[in-house]
Design a protein around this motif. Structure first.
Motif, PDB file in Angstrom:
ATOM      1  N   GLN A   1     -20.470 -29.446  16.207  1.00 44.06           N
ATOM      2  CA  GLN A   1     -19.460 -29.118  17.216  1.00 44.06           C
ATOM      3  C   GLN A   1     -18.646 -30.359  17.564  1.00 44.06           C
ATOM      4  OE1 GLN A   1     -22.500 -27.653  19.541  1.00 44.06           O
ATOM      5  NE2 GLN A   1     -22.483 -25.835  18.245  1.00 44.06           N
ATOM      6  N   LEU A   2     -17.339 -30.187  17.627  1.00 44.16           N
ATOM      7  CA  LEU A   2     -16.478 -31.301  17.996  1.00 44.16           C
ATOM      8  C   LEU A   2     -16.826 -31.760  19.406  1.00 44.16           C
ATOM      9  CD1 LEU A   2     -12.868 -30.644  16.724  1.00 44.16           C
ATOM     10  CD2 LEU A   2     -14.329 -32.603  16.298  1.00 44.16           C
ATOM     11  N   SER A   3     -16.978 -33.076  19.572  1.00 41.02           N
ATOM     12  CA  SER A   3     -17.228 -33.579  20.921  1.00 41.02           C
ATOM     13  C   SER A   3     -16.848 -35.046  20.963  1.00 41.02           C
ATOM     14  CB  SER A   3     -18.703 -33.396  21.289  1.00 41.02           C
ATOM     15  OG  SER A   3     -19.346 -34.619  21.422  1.00 41.02           O
ATOM     16  N   ALA A   4     -16.236 -35.456  22.038  1.00 38.17           N
ATOM     17  CA  ALA A   4     -15.773 -36.839  22.129  1.00 38.17           C
ATOM     18  C   ALA A   4     -16.698 -37.664  23.009  1.00 38.17           C
ATOM     19  CB  ALA A   4     -14.346 -36.875  22.665  1.00 38.17           C
ATOM     20  N   THR A   5     -17.878 -37.106  23.362  1.00 42.59           N
ATOM     21  CA  THR A   5     -18.748 -37.842  24.283  1.00 42.59           C
ATOM     22  C   THR A   5     -19.193 -39.172  23.684  1.00 42.59           C
ATOM     23  OG1 THR A   5     -20.386 -36.322  23.481  1.00 42.59           O
ATOM     24  CG2 THR A   5     -19.760 -36.076  25.788  1.00 42.59           C
ATOM     25  N   ALA A   6     -19.610 -39.129  22.411  1.00 41.29           N
ATOM     26  CA  ALA A   6     -20.100 -40.353  21.778  1.00 41.29           C
ATOM     27  C   ALA A   6     -18.984 -41.389  21.723  1.00 41.29           C
ATOM     28  CB  ALA A   6     -20.615 -40.047  20.378  1.00 41.29           C
ATOM     29  N   LEU A   7     -17.793 -40.941  21.333  1.00 42.80           N
ATOM     30  CA  LEU A   7     -16.651 -41.838  21.234  1.00 42.80           C
ATOM     31  C   LEU A   7     -16.366 -42.476  22.594  1.00 42.80           C
ATOM     32  CD1 LEU A   7     -14.419 -42.808  19.266  1.00 42.80           C
ATOM     33  CD2 LEU A   7     -12.992 -40.983  20.153  1.00 42.80           C
TER      34      LEU A   7
ATOM     35  N   ALA B   1     -32.737 -48.831  17.520  1.00 42.97           N
ATOM     36  CA  ALA B   1     -34.068 -49.103  18.050  1.00 42.97           C
ATOM     37  C   ALA B   1     -34.290 -48.367  19.357  1.00 42.97           C
ATOM     38  CB  ALA B   1     -34.264 -50.600  18.244  1.00 42.97           C
ATOM     39  N   GLY B   2     -33.213 -48.230  20.145  1.00 40.53           N
ATOM     40  CA  GLY B   2     -33.344 -47.567  21.437  1.00 40.53           C
ATOM     41  C   GLY B   2     -33.255 -46.059  21.331  1.00 40.53           C
ATOM     42  N   LEU B   3     -33.110 -45.578  20.089  1.00 40.94           N
ATOM     43  CA  LEU B   3     -33.010 -44.190  19.719  1.00 40.94           C
ATOM     44  C   LEU B   3     -33.182 -43.105  20.760  1.00 40.94           C
ATOM     45  CD1 LEU B   3     -32.496 -43.866  16.712  1.00 40.94           C
ATOM     46  CD2 LEU B   3     -34.415 -42.360  16.831  1.00 40.94           C
ATOM     47  N   GLY B   4     -32.111 -42.752  21.388  1.00 39.62           N
ATOM     48  CA  GLY B   4     -32.143 -41.542  22.198  1.00 39.62           C
ATOM     49  C   GLY B   4     -31.391 -40.471  21.429  1.00 39.62           C
ATOM     50  N   PRO B   5     -31.246 -39.284  22.000  1.00 36.65           N
ATOM     51  CA  PRO B   5     -30.460 -38.261  21.314  1.00 36.65           C
ATOM     52  C   PRO B   5     -29.002 -38.727  21.207  1.00 36.65           C
ATOM     53  CG  PRO B   5     -31.467 -37.422  23.346  1.00 36.65           C
ATOM     54  CD  PRO B   5     -31.801 -38.863  23.257  1.00 36.65           C
ATOM     55  N   GLY B   6     -28.347 -38.334  20.145  1.00 43.75           N
ATOM     56  CA  GLY B   6     -26.933 -38.661  20.013  1.00 43.75           C
ATOM     57  C   GLY B   6     -26.678 -40.074  19.550  1.00 43.75           C
ATOM     58  N   VAL B   7     -27.748 -40.826  19.232  1.00 46.38           N
ATOM     59  CA  VAL B   7     -27.528 -42.210  18.854  1.00 46.38           C
ATOM     60  C   VAL B   7     -26.833 -42.302  17.497  1.00 46.38           C
ATOM     61  CG1 VAL B   7     -29.677 -42.660  17.661  1.00 46.38           C
ATOM     62  CG2 VAL B   7     -28.589 -44.480  18.909  1.00 46.38           C
ATOM     63  N   LEU B   8     -27.074 -41.342  16.625  1.00 45.89           N
ATOM     64  CA  LEU B   8     -26.453 -41.386  15.303  1.00 45.89           C
ATOM     65  C   LEU B   8     -24.937 -41.364  15.391  1.00 45.89           C
ATOM     66  CD1 LEU B   8     -28.335 -39.310  12.617  1.00 45.89           C
ATOM     67  CD2 LEU B   8     -28.082 -41.762  12.840  1.00 45.89           C
ATOM     68  N   SER B   9     -24.408 -40.524  16.295  1.00 46.40           N
ATOM     69  CA  SER B   9     -22.948 -40.469  16.403  1.00 46.40           C
ATOM     70  C   SER B   9     -22.397 -41.795  16.927  1.00 46.40           C
ATOM     71  CB  SER B   9     -22.499 -39.310  17.290  1.00 46.40           C
ATOM     72  OG  SER B   9     -23.559 -38.729  17.954  1.00 46.40           O
ATOM     73  N   GLU B  10     -23.124 -42.421  17.871  1.00 48.88           N
ATOM     74  CA  GLU B  10     -22.665 -43.716  18.377  1.00 48.88           C
ATOM     75  C   GLU B  10     -22.676 -44.762  17.267  1.00 48.88           C
ATOM     76  OE1 GLU B  10     -24.331 -45.252  22.082  1.00 48.88           O
ATOM     77  OE2 GLU B  10     -24.812 -43.197  22.613  1.00 48.88           O
ATOM     78  N   VAL B  11     -23.763 -44.764  16.499  1.00 45.40           N
ATOM     79  CA  VAL B  11     -23.893 -45.709  15.393  1.00 45.40           C
ATOM     80  C   VAL B  11     -22.776 -45.501  14.384  1.00 45.40           C
ATOM     81  CG1 VAL B  11     -25.305 -46.195  13.368  1.00 45.40           C
ATOM     82  CG2 VAL B  11     -26.355 -46.098  15.614  1.00 45.40           C
ATOM     83  N   ALA B  12     -22.463 -44.238  14.104  1.00 47.83           N
ATOM     84  CA  ALA B  12     -21.403 -43.934  13.147  1.00 47.83           C
ATOM     85  C   ALA B  12     -20.080 -44.508  13.648  1.00 47.83           C
ATOM     86  CB  ALA B  12     -21.292 -42.429  12.952  1.00 47.83           C
ATOM     87  N   ILE B  13     -19.805 -44.346  14.951  1.00 42.59           N
ATOM     88  CA  ILE B  13     -18.541 -44.828  15.497  1.00 42.59           C
ATOM     89  C   ILE B  13     -18.477 -46.353  15.462  1.00 42.59           C
ATOM     90  CG2 ILE B  13     -17.202 -45.008  17.628  1.00 42.59           C
ATOM     91  CD1 ILE B  13     -18.175 -42.067  18.145  1.00 42.59           C
ATOM     92  N   LEU B  14     -19.591 -47.021  15.822  1.00 36.09           N
ATOM     93  CA  LEU B  14     -19.621 -48.485  15.768  1.00 36.09           C
ATOM     94  C   LEU B  14     -19.386 -48.983  14.342  1.00 36.09           C
ATOM     95  CD1 LEU B  14     -22.585 -49.307  18.165  1.00 36.09           C
ATOM     96  CD2 LEU B  14     -20.229 -50.030  18.455  1.00 36.09           C
ATOM     97  N   SER B  15     -19.949 -48.255  13.357  1.00 32.49           N
ATOM     98  CA  SER B  15     -19.748 -48.665  11.964  1.00 32.49           C
ATOM     99  C   SER B  15     -18.305 -48.527  11.546  1.00 32.49           C
ATOM    100  CB  SER B  15     -20.553 -47.805  11.007  1.00 32.49           C
ATOM    101  OG  SER B  15     -21.829 -47.715  11.448  1.00 32.49           O
ATOM    102  N   LEU B  16     -17.669 -47.450  12.016  1.00 31.35           N
ATOM    103  CA  LEU B  16     -16.263 -47.255  11.670  1.00 31.35           C
ATOM    104  C   LEU B  16     -15.419 -48.382  12.263  1.00 31.35           C
ATOM    105  CD1 LEU B  16     -16.092 -43.392  12.095  1.00 31.35           C
ATOM    106  CD2 LEU B  16     -16.055 -44.669   9.956  1.00 31.35           C
ATOM    107  N   LEU B  17     -15.858 -48.871  13.429  1.00 35.14           N
ATOM    108  CA  LEU B  17     -15.150 -49.988  14.059  1.00 35.14           C
ATOM    109  C   LEU B  17     -15.214 -51.223  13.150  1.00 35.14           C
ATOM    110  CD1 LEU B  17     -13.738 -50.778  16.708  1.00 35.14           C
ATOM    111  CD2 LEU B  17     -15.955 -51.446  17.611  1.00 35.14           C
ATOM    112  N   ILE B  18     -16.403 -51.503  12.612  1.00 33.88           N
ATOM    113  CA  ILE B  18     -16.529 -52.627  11.668  1.00 33.88           C
ATOM    114  C   ILE B  18     -15.612 -52.384  10.469  1.00 33.88           C
ATOM    115  CG2 ILE B  18     -18.059 -53.862  10.104  1.00 33.88           C
ATOM    116  CD1 ILE B  18     -20.334 -53.292  11.839  1.00 33.88           C
ATOM    117  N   GLY B  19     -15.628 -51.140   9.971  1.00 38.08           N
ATOM    118  CA  GLY B  19     -14.800 -50.798   8.822  1.00 38.08           C
ATOM    119  C   GLY B  19     -13.327 -51.050   9.086  1.00 38.08           C
TER     120      GLY B  19
END
Lengths: 570, 321
Positions: free
Chosen positions: A47-53, A246-264
């Protein structure tokens, strides 16, 4: 030319087929994992969601880490360029002796994994220094280690990646026609003037390629900022990502994905700047080799030689001796002397530990396979990007940076998301096989092979290839008989970079290995984590020795290879 | 009656002996993981056990990705700390096993809902280099001026055990954040993990370190100049819990694995590897001085999970520059 001409038609079909084949392949390797991450970042669980962003953008930690990433990567790149560039000029254009041996030693630090370099330097400067204890000048117990800082990270990044600039620049310098330099000198210009007005302008493509590689490598480096930055809570983007995991809560994957795109994005900005710098002039040169050393150092020769060797020994021997001394002691903190020295750690990793033995074979085959495939992809790819100016591939060329710039852990996660389920149509599962690691290596290290090849094409004059085309040779034939021999030195430099980096990598395989498909990095990491650093050091030391052996043995049949193929040989 | 039938009749338990493939994700050290799987194979020869070993962070990352793609790859987990298990339990990823044999286990070492079970006790105490000037006995000693610039500790941002320690200690009124403010004033350094603390202390880079018990003692056994104390206020502990993943396709074998880890044989194995078993009746490892009564600091895991994120952030800001 009319369409009825069958030869022309065949050529067109061949070229178009090859072009779109390459487009598909590069898209598969770079766009697919990135696309999967974007989906994860913007639409977790479909589902589209901008919360992680919103969460990532609102967090001050994100921007602090971004700033730290930028400053360390830029400063580290400047340092690496100064060191690598100076050394490449001195070692290629002057008449110093023992050039092969020196080049060999200068490239070697690339063989030592960043986390090992970091540990070695830390040990070197601390009161724990086995070496300093040996000569009795260790600092007192509890002294603060000066490397735990922004400056420490910059210093080690610069040292770690200087060989990258050195290798790409040297491949370019080898193709520099000596007549140009001699003409300048004969006209009465000083060596420095010739350097400034002739050599450096012509060397822009390889130099810029090296700088770009350096920048992207520093940006994505995890080992050095993890060991030197964590103690002072100095975080860069890759370490921030690891922490979030490491702090793995729910939704951490989407945050990680966004941070990686920032590096990219930062990496892509760097590569775009490179394009702008190269767009303005023509850098082509006609010859392919120059054995002459136009600059004679005269009475400066000895001091220059001493300086170069002192530097190579400092950068190479320090970490390696640190590694060696740790691998020879029974436990940490035991002083190394004739009584305590032991080979037990080596015996364990070489003969007792089954996974270490398997890992050697796996790492070697996967790295060599990835290096070979990448060269086979990059030679035609560079041809279309530089000489044919294919627009589709130029854009993909940018996308290829992404998998290399983002942390290995993230690329591994993208690979898991992609290949967990069996492939559609074929119904084969790559997950938990070595093939998923090979895919990740191809995606991640494509750039390492591609940069030197592109700079090679920028340097080569097309006349030979155009003549062959007029004479009716098809593209496949031209690639094999003309193009490949011309770009061989650059291509092999790229292959070597890929092999050395893959042989040592740890962050990609840390998530992707499975029973029977271990890599060396994974085994070293496993030992390190369980507090068995003496085993880890022994295994790492063996890794370095094996690679040195491989490099040295290729030098043995260097006479049989085309000139300039081995980056560490003349 | 054939011999085989006689055997079956005599041993009804064999009739449903688990078989097939079982995938274990574990964060145990390399050597221990190999020993655990070998011993399990001996006990259940029909089960083909496959293993993935990595750090707890990597394992949680891999699992999260697999769950996100709709297909967790593990049947059973054996990872460092209960907090990670609690997160997975909260995401409804664990299978409860009400039939697990918990008699004789240390109270509080397993989840009340029977979704994860502690397999051993790994406590965190204070290690010091034999050349150190002071002999610490309590956590508050680390705040004394004489310790300034001499302390290393594992970062809760990287180590699960350290994260639990942080939230457990800061919740205690007698220690609380005051202890950590003191550490900050004493220029304590938070390094990456326990392995790095061991290095720091054993090599004398720092004189004192906050460290897990078995690492200190194993290094001492091999000749490192290191000593270890259980501080008098108590030692925070992690339990290396075992759990079954809800989506397992081989429930029988997964349950057999949990049974094995909690059985006397499984507990003796933990003891042989140099850990304190979760079953006190099994005994205590050779390195533990005879008669030592370890005072384990109680952790309210649910409270720890709630507090951990905020605690980590506060820790990071505090020890930042």
């Amino acid at each position: 030319m009319t369409l009825a001409d069958p030869a022309t038609l065949r050529t067109r079909v061949e070229e178009t087929g090859l072009l779109w084949g390459l487009v598909g392949l590069v898209a598969l390797l770079s766009l697919l994992p990135i696309g999967r991450l974007i989906v994860e970042g913007l639409a977790p669980s479909g589902q589209l969601s901008a919360t992680a962003l919103g969460k990532v953008m609102a967090s001050p930690a994100t921007w602090t880490a971004t700033w730290n990433s930028l400053t360390t990567a830029i400063a580290g790149t400047i340092l690496a360029t100064l060191i690598g560039g100076t050394v490449a000029l001195l070692a290629t254009l002057t008449d110093i002796r023992a050039r092969n041996a020196f080049t060999f030693c200068f490239v070697l630090p690339l063989m030592i994994a960043p986390q090992v370099t970091a540990l070695a330097w830390l040990q070197l400067f601390g009161p724990s220094s086995t070496l300093l204890k040996l000569i009795g000048t260790a600092p007192p117990l509890g002294s603060r280690n000066p490397l735990y800082s922004r400056e420490g990270i910059i210093l080690l990044l610069g040292l770690q990646y200087a060989p990258l600039v050195f290798l790409t620049l040297r491949a370019g310098l080898r193709a520099l026609p000596k007549e140009l330099i001699e003409a300048g000198l004969a006209a009465g210009a000083s060596p420095l003037t010739v350097l400034r007005t002739v050599v450096l302008p012509l060397m822009t493509p390889p130099l810029v390629a090296g700088i770009a590689l350096c920048f992207v490598s520093s940006l994505g480096n995890f080992g050095i900022p993890a060991f030197l930055g964590i103690p002072g809570n100095f975080l860069v983007l890759p370490t921030l990502i690891y922490q979030r995991l490491a702090g793995l809560g729910p939704g951490v994957l989407s945050e990680v994905a966004i941070l990686s795109l920032l590096i990219g994005l930062i990496a892509m900005a760097g590569i775009l700047m490179q394009d702008v710098m190269l767009r303005r002039r023509d850098f082509r040169i006609t010859t392919t080799s120059s054995a002459a050393r136009p600059f004679e150092l005269g009475r400066w020769r000895r001091p220059v030689e001493i300086g170069l060797w002192a530097f190579a020994i400092l950068v190479l021997a320090m970490p390696f001796l640190g590694l060696l001394s740790t691998s020879l002691i029974p436990a940490f903190g035991v002083p190394l002397n004739a009584k305590t020295a032991t080979l037990a750690n080596y015996a364990y990793v070489l003969f007792e530990h089954a996974a270490s033995k398997r890992a050697f074979v796996n790492s070697f085959l996967m790295s060599a396979g990835a290096a070979t495939l990448i060269v086979l992809i990059c030679v035609p790819l560079g041809y279309f990007i530089v000489w044919k100016k294919s627009r589709a591939l130029r854009l993909l060329n940018l996308a290829a940076e992404l998998p290399y710039a983002m942390p290995g852990v993230v690329l591994a996660i993208a690979a898991i998301l992609l290949f967990l389920k069996p492939l559609p149509v074929l119904n084969v599962s790559l997950y938990n096989t070595i093939w998923i690691i090979v895919f990740a290596y191809l995606a991640r290290f494509l750039v390492l092979g591609l940069r030197p090849v592109i700079s090679g094409y920028l340097q080569i004059d097309r006349t030979l290839e155009e003549a062959a085309q007029i004479a009716g040779a098809g593209l496949p034939r031209r690639l094999v008989t003309i193009i490949f021999p011309l770009v061989a030195p650059a291509a092999v430099a790229g292959a070597l970079l890929v092999f050395l980096t893959a042989f040592n990598e740890l962050t990609v395989s840390a998530l992707l290995w499975s029973s029977g498909a271990e890599t060396l990095g994974v085994v070293v990491f496993s030992f390190e984590q369980g507090g068995d650093s003496t085993y880890a050091s022994a295994l790492a030391a063996v890794t370095v020795l094996v690679t040195v052996g491989l490099m040295a043995s290729t030098s043995l049949f260097a006479q049989k290879l085309p000139q300039g193929v081995l980056p560490w040989r003349d | 009656m054939t011999a085989a039938a006689a055997l079956l009749a005599a041993a009804p338990a064999f009739a449903q002996a688990p078989s097939g493939k079982l995938v274990l994700y574990t964060s145990q050290p390399e050597k221990d993981a190999a020993q655990t799987t070998a011993a399990f194979k001996k006990a259940y020869p029909n089960v083909e056990i496959e293993i993935f070993r990595s750090g707890t962070t990597e394992i949680m990352g891999k699992l999260a990705a697999e769950i996100s793609a709709g297909q967790p790859g593990a049947d059973v987990l054996l990872i460092a700390d209960a907090a990670s298990m609690e997160i997975l339990k909260g995401q409804k990823q664990l299978l409860a096993y009400p039939g697990a044999r918990t008699d004789g286990l240390q109270p509080g070492s397993f989840d009340a809902d029977k979704t994860y079970f502690g397999s051993k006790l790994i406590t965190t105490g204070i290690a010091y280099n034999t050349a150190a000037k002071e002999k610490p006995t309590s956590w508050t000693d680390l705040d004394k001026p004489s310790y300034k610039g001499q302390i290393a500790m594992p970062s809760p941002l990287y180590s699960g055990a350290a994260a639990i320690m942080l939230s457990t200690m800061t919740a205690r009124p007698d220690l609380g954040w005051k202890l950590f403010e003191g550490l900050k004033a004493n220029e304590a350094v938070a390094v990456r993990g326990n392995g790095a603390v061991l290095k720091s202390v054993a090599t004398g880079e720092k004189a004192y370190g906050v460290l897990v018990d078995f690492m200190a003692y194993n290094a001492k056994k091999q000749g490192s100049p290191i000593e270890f104390v259980f501080p008098k206020e108590g030692a925070p502990a992690v339990t290396e819990p075992v759990a079954i993943v809800k989506t397992t396709k081989n429930e029988a074998a997964a349950k057999a694995f949990v049974d094995f880890i909690l059985s006397d044989d499984g507990q003796k194995l933990a003891l042989a590897m140099g850990y304190i078993p979760a079953k006190p009746s099994i005994g205590s490892p050779a390195w533990l001085p005879a008669g030592t009564k370890i005072n384990v600091m109680a952790s309210d895991i649910a409270a720890v999970v709630k507090a951990t994120e905020a605690d980590k952030v506060r820790f990071a800001t505090m020890f930042g520059n």
